[in-house]
Design a protein around this motif. Structure first.
Motif, PDB file in Angstrom:
ATOM      1  N   SER A 181      -5.481   2.450  -0.255  1.00 27.08           N
ATOM      2  CA  SER A 181      -4.891   3.726   0.164  1.00 27.08           C
ATOM      3  C   SER A 181      -3.475   3.877  -0.375  1.00 27.08           C
ATOM      4  O   SER A 181      -3.100   4.929  -0.908  1.00 27.08           O
ATOM      5  CB  SER A 181      -4.890   3.825   1.689  1.00 27.08           C
ATOM      6  N   THR A 182      -2.676   2.817  -0.251  1.00 31.76           N
ATOM      7  CA  THR A 182      -1.290   2.909  -0.699  1.00 31.76           C
ATOM      8  C   THR A 182      -1.172   2.796  -2.216  1.00 31.76           C
ATOM      9  O   THR A 182      -0.204   3.286  -2.795  1.00 31.76           O
ATOM     10  CB  THR A 182      -0.437   1.833  -0.020  1.00 31.76           C
ATOM     11  N   LEU A 183      -2.150   2.156  -2.860  1.00 29.41           N
ATOM     12  CA  LEU A 183      -2.157   2.152  -4.324  1.00 29.41           C
ATOM     13  C   LEU A 183      -2.307   3.580  -4.848  1.00 29.41           C
ATOM     14  O   LEU A 183      -1.594   3.994  -5.774  1.00 29.41           O
ATOM     15  CB  LEU A 183      -3.299   1.275  -4.834  1.00 29.41           C
ATOM     16  N   LEU A 184      -3.221   4.344  -4.261  1.00 30.70           N
ATOM     17  CA  LEU A 184      -3.385   5.742  -4.648  1.00 30.70           C
ATOM     18  C   LEU A 184      -2.124   6.543  -4.344  1.00 30.70           C
ATOM     19  O   LEU A 184      -1.690   7.383  -5.145  1.00 30.70           O
ATOM     20  CB  LEU A 184      -4.583   6.354  -3.921  1.00 30.70           C
ATOM     21  N   THR A 240       7.008   6.273   2.597  1.00 35.08           N
ATOM     22  CA  THR A 240       8.013   6.370   1.540  1.00 35.08           C
ATOM     23  C   THR A 240       7.958   5.237   0.528  1.00 35.08           C
ATOM     24  O   THR A 240       8.397   5.405  -0.598  1.00 35.08           O
ATOM     25  CB  THR A 240       9.426   6.406   2.156  1.00 35.08           C
ATOM     26  N   ARG A 241       7.449   4.051   0.895  1.00 35.19           N
ATOM     27  CA  ARG A 241       7.432   2.929  -0.040  1.00 35.19           C
ATOM     28  C   ARG A 241       6.035   2.298  -0.068  1.00 35.19           C
ATOM     29  O   ARG A 241       5.835   1.160   0.369  1.00 35.19           O
ATOM     30  CB  ARG A 241       8.476   1.872   0.353  1.00 35.19           C
ATOM     31  N   PRO A 242       5.062   3.012  -0.605  1.00 32.91           N
ATOM     32  CA  PRO A 242       3.689   2.477  -0.598  1.00 32.91           C
ATOM     33  C   PRO A 242       3.537   1.202  -1.403  1.00 32.91           C
ATOM     34  O   PRO A 242       2.657   0.378  -1.113  1.00 32.91           O
ATOM     35  CB  PRO A 242       2.866   3.621  -1.204  1.00 32.91           C
ATOM     36  N   GLU A 243       4.402   0.986  -2.400  1.00 29.78           N
ATOM     37  CA  GLU A 243       4.263  -0.215  -3.224  1.00 29.78           C
ATOM     38  C   GLU A 243       4.458  -1.488  -2.403  1.00 29.78           C
ATOM     39  O   GLU A 243       3.872  -2.530  -2.700  1.00 29.78           O
ATOM     40  CB  GLU A 243       5.244  -0.175  -4.407  1.00 29.78           C
ATOM     41  N   ARG A 244       5.254  -1.411  -1.339  1.00 30.59           N
ATOM     42  CA  ARG A 244       5.468  -2.592  -0.497  1.00 30.59           C
ATOM     43  C   ARG A 244       4.201  -2.964   0.263  1.00 30.59           C
ATOM     44  O   ARG A 244       3.917  -4.146   0.468  1.00 30.59           O
ATOM     45  CB  ARG A 244       6.618  -2.319   0.476  1.00 30.59           C
ATOM     46  N   VAL A 245       3.448  -1.961   0.687  1.00 25.27           N
ATOM     47  CA  VAL A 245       2.198  -2.239   1.396  1.00 25.27           C
ATOM     48  C   VAL A 245       1.194  -2.899   0.449  1.00 25.27           C
ATOM     49  O   VAL A 245       0.468  -3.821   0.830  1.00 25.27           O
ATOM     50  CB  VAL A 245       1.619  -0.938   1.996  1.00 25.27           C
ATOM     51  N   VAL A 246       1.145  -2.426  -0.799  1.00 24.50           N
ATOM     52  CA  VAL A 246       0.241  -3.035  -1.777  1.00 24.50           C
ATOM     53  C   VAL A 246       0.546  -4.519  -1.925  1.00 24.50           C
ATOM     54  O   VAL A 246      -0.359  -5.370  -1.881  1.00 24.50           O
ATOM     55  CB  VAL A 246       0.368  -2.319  -3.142  1.00 24.50           C
ATOM     56  N   LEU A 247       1.820  -4.850  -2.080  1.00 23.78           N
ATOM     57  CA  LEU A 247       2.200  -6.245  -2.292  1.00 23.78           C
ATOM     58  C   LEU A 247       2.013  -7.085  -1.027  1.00 23.78           C
ATOM     59  O   LEU A 247       1.742  -8.286  -1.112  1.00 23.78           O
ATOM     60  CB  LEU A 247       3.656  -6.321  -2.765  1.00 23.78           C
ATOM     61  N   LEU A 264      -0.850  13.857   2.582  1.00 25.85           N
ATOM     62  CA  LEU A 264      -1.363  13.041   1.483  1.00 25.85           C
ATOM     63  C   LEU A 264      -1.643  11.594   1.877  1.00 25.85           C
ATOM     64  O   LEU A 264      -2.624  11.004   1.421  1.00 25.85           O
ATOM     65  CB  LEU A 264      -0.375  13.070   0.309  1.00 25.85           C
ATOM     66  N   THR A 265      -0.806  10.996   2.719  1.00 27.70           N
ATOM     67  CA  THR A 265      -1.036   9.604   3.106  1.00 27.70           C
ATOM     68  C   THR A 265      -2.401   9.446   3.751  1.00 27.70           C
ATOM     69  O   THR A 265      -3.182   8.551   3.411  1.00 27.70           O
ATOM     70  CB  THR A 265       0.066   9.137   4.073  1.00 27.70           C
ATOM     71  N   ARG A 266      -2.706  10.346   4.680  1.00 33.36           N
ATOM     72  CA  ARG A 266      -4.020  10.287   5.334  1.00 33.36           C
ATOM     73  C   ARG A 266      -5.128  10.621   4.344  1.00 33.36           C
ATOM     74  O   ARG A 266      -6.200  10.018   4.367  1.00 33.36           O
ATOM     75  CB  ARG A 266      -4.037  11.245   6.511  1.00 33.36           C
ATOM     76  N   ALA A 267      -4.871  11.581   3.460  1.00 30.98           N
ATOM     77  CA  ALA A 267      -5.908  11.984   2.502  1.00 30.98           C
ATOM     78  C   ALA A 267      -6.269  10.846   1.560  1.00 30.98           C
ATOM     79  O   ALA A 267      -7.445  10.648   1.243  1.00 30.98           O
ATOM     80  CB  ALA A 267      -5.433  13.203   1.705  1.00 30.98           C
ATOM     81  N   PHE A 268      -5.277  10.089   1.104  1.00 31.33           N
ATOM     82  CA  PHE A 268      -5.574   8.959   0.217  1.00 31.33           C
ATOM     83  C   PHE A 268      -6.359   7.874   0.962  1.00 31.33           C
ATOM     84  O   PHE A 268      -7.211   7.205   0.370  1.00 31.33           O
ATOM     85  CB  PHE A 268      -4.286   8.381  -0.366  1.00 31.33           C
TER      86      PHE A 268
END
Length: 437
Positions: free
Chosen positions: A335-338, A290-297, A144-148
């Motif tokens: 990508s990490t938002l999705l 595991t923590r995509p929200e951190r990448v967004v911020l 999923l990470t790559r797919a997003f």
């Protein structure tokens, strides 16, 4: 044994690639139509009615339902049993609406044309967040990470090619034929929906009509407001999108001030190409699973820095490079938002949250363009500074919302620590937040 292991290893990527290819066959033509239609509608209004204001009204009629219709479209998609049929009909209705508008404008009353475009726009949430929400059911979790990341490139690709395709077709075969061709592109995506591996949901009592109840329509919004990671990434990215939405207006001012006519479109092209490169880079080497929200911020300040520097430099070559750098940072962000929406959204509300999130971003971008347009007299450099500041404000708001969860979430967490069962009706959300996969 080694041979069998090797065969299994090579078969696994192929099994993942096939659903991805089918998904791209749906998403790319539909999103090209969505992006290109905004240009084609304006050109058509100018050609037939000689009215730029009518073109703006048509674009608004297409865009406003992105957020208004999102709860209904998402709730229905989360509840229907035959999702292929639902999504296929939604994309087909969108394409048919665009094609019908290509014929109708100038031939029937304008009010009816606006209603036709408005009806098509009500299907638009299925083109954006609605399609993205299907990835978690089409692919295994490890992919999923790559797919997003790949999915985010379809938005970037559509943002670059959609308007260019609409303008090119309008110049060669006419704006009406251009809009009709874009409608056919959306219909092509609809025809590819049956190829998606989406089994019918188990037969239960029909809950489709329940999706129109106010409590159900508000469930996704309540989840976004009460789920700390979802709340954080949604508001942080939406605030940042205010600045991103203002960039087309700012680049037009910048091109005028620096006597570089190419810059109005060239800087945005550099930004979009950078975003595509960022998405592909993140697809190859994700920073976290595991923590995509951190990448967004983290990515929001990375966007702000080159935009702020672009406000200070004079050379157009360096300005273009800075726009491309800012665009690159939006790739991992999107990508990490999705990925965050998929990770933290409860399954019964997944599509509704995806469509609502996409609608909020579109609305924020439109608000940014309108707000900056009203402040155009300040000049390009201060406005670029404002666009950069929006990213910093978004990151700050996101950090606060992530680190200060709602009171009911804190109470539920404390109750679990003491071995009691909290009186909340959505424990799945909190489990997913507190226990990484």
């Amino acid at each position: 044994m080694t041979g069998r292991t090797s065969m299994a290893a090579t078969a696994a990527p192929a099994a993942v690639a096939t659903p991805t290819a089918c998904y791209l066959g749906v998403a790319i033509p539909a999103r090209l139509a969505d992006e290109g239609a905004r240009v084609a509608l304006v050109l058509l209004a100018l050609a037939r009615e000689h009215s730029a204001s009518l073109g703006g009204l048509l674009v608004a009629a297409l865009m406003v339902p992105h957020v208004i219709a999102a709860p209904v479209a998402g709730a229905l998609a989360d509840r229907v049993r035959h999702r292929k049929l639902f999504h296929g009909l939604g994309l087909a209705a969108y394409g048919t609406g665009l094609a019908a508008t290509a014929w109708a404008l100038g031939r029937i009353p304008t009010a009816l044309v606006l209603l036709l475009v408005l009806a098509a726009g009500c299907c638009a949430p299925l083109v954006t967040g609605g399609l993205t929400s299907l990835l978690a059911e089409l692919l295994p979790e490890r992919a999923l990470t790559r797919a997003f990341s790949i999915d985010s490139t379809t938005y970037n690709l559509a943002g670059v090619l959609g308007p260019a395709l609409a303008a090119m077709l309008a110049a060669t075969i006419g704006p009406g034929a251009a809009l009709f061709a874009l409608g056919m592109a959306a219909l092509t995506g609809a025809c590819a929906v049956p190829l998606l591996r989406l089994p019918a949901r188990p037969r239960t009592k029909d809950r489709t009509t329940d999706a129109l109840r106010p409590a159900v329509l508000a469930a996704g919004a309540r989840e976004i407001l009460g789920n700390p990671p979802l709340r954080s990434v949604t508001w942080a990215s939406s605030i940042g999108q205010i600045g991103i939405g203002a960039l087309p207006v700012i680049t037009a001012l910048l091109a005028t001030e620096r006597h570089a006519g190419w810059a109005a479109g060239g800087l945005m092209t550099a930004f979009a190409v950078g975003a595509m490169a960022g998405s592909l880079t993140y697809a190859v080497k994700p920073w976290t699973r595991t923590r995509p929200e951190r990448v967004v911020l983290l990515c929001l300040p990375l966007i702000a820095l080159p935009l702020a520097l672009a406000a200070c430099v004079a050379g157009m070559a360096l300005t273009t490079a800075l726009f491309a750098t800012a665009g690159w940072a939006t790739g991992p962000l999107f990508s990490t938002l999705l990925a965050a929406r998929e990770r933290y959204a409860p399954l019964p509300l997944r599509t509704q949250i995806f469509t609502l999130g996409a609608g909020l971003k579109s609305t924020a971008a439109a608000a940014g363009a309108a707000g900056i347009g009203a402040l155009g007299g300040l000049g390009a450099a201060p406005l670029l500074g404002m666009a950069a500041a929006a990213q910093i404000v978004g990151a700050g708001v996101g950090v606060v919302l992530l680190t200060h969860p709602p009171r009911n979430a804190r109470r539920a967490s404390a109750s679990r620590e003491h071995g009691t069962t909290p009186a909340v009706r959505r424990p799945a959300r909190l489990r997913r937040h507190l226990r990484p996969r």
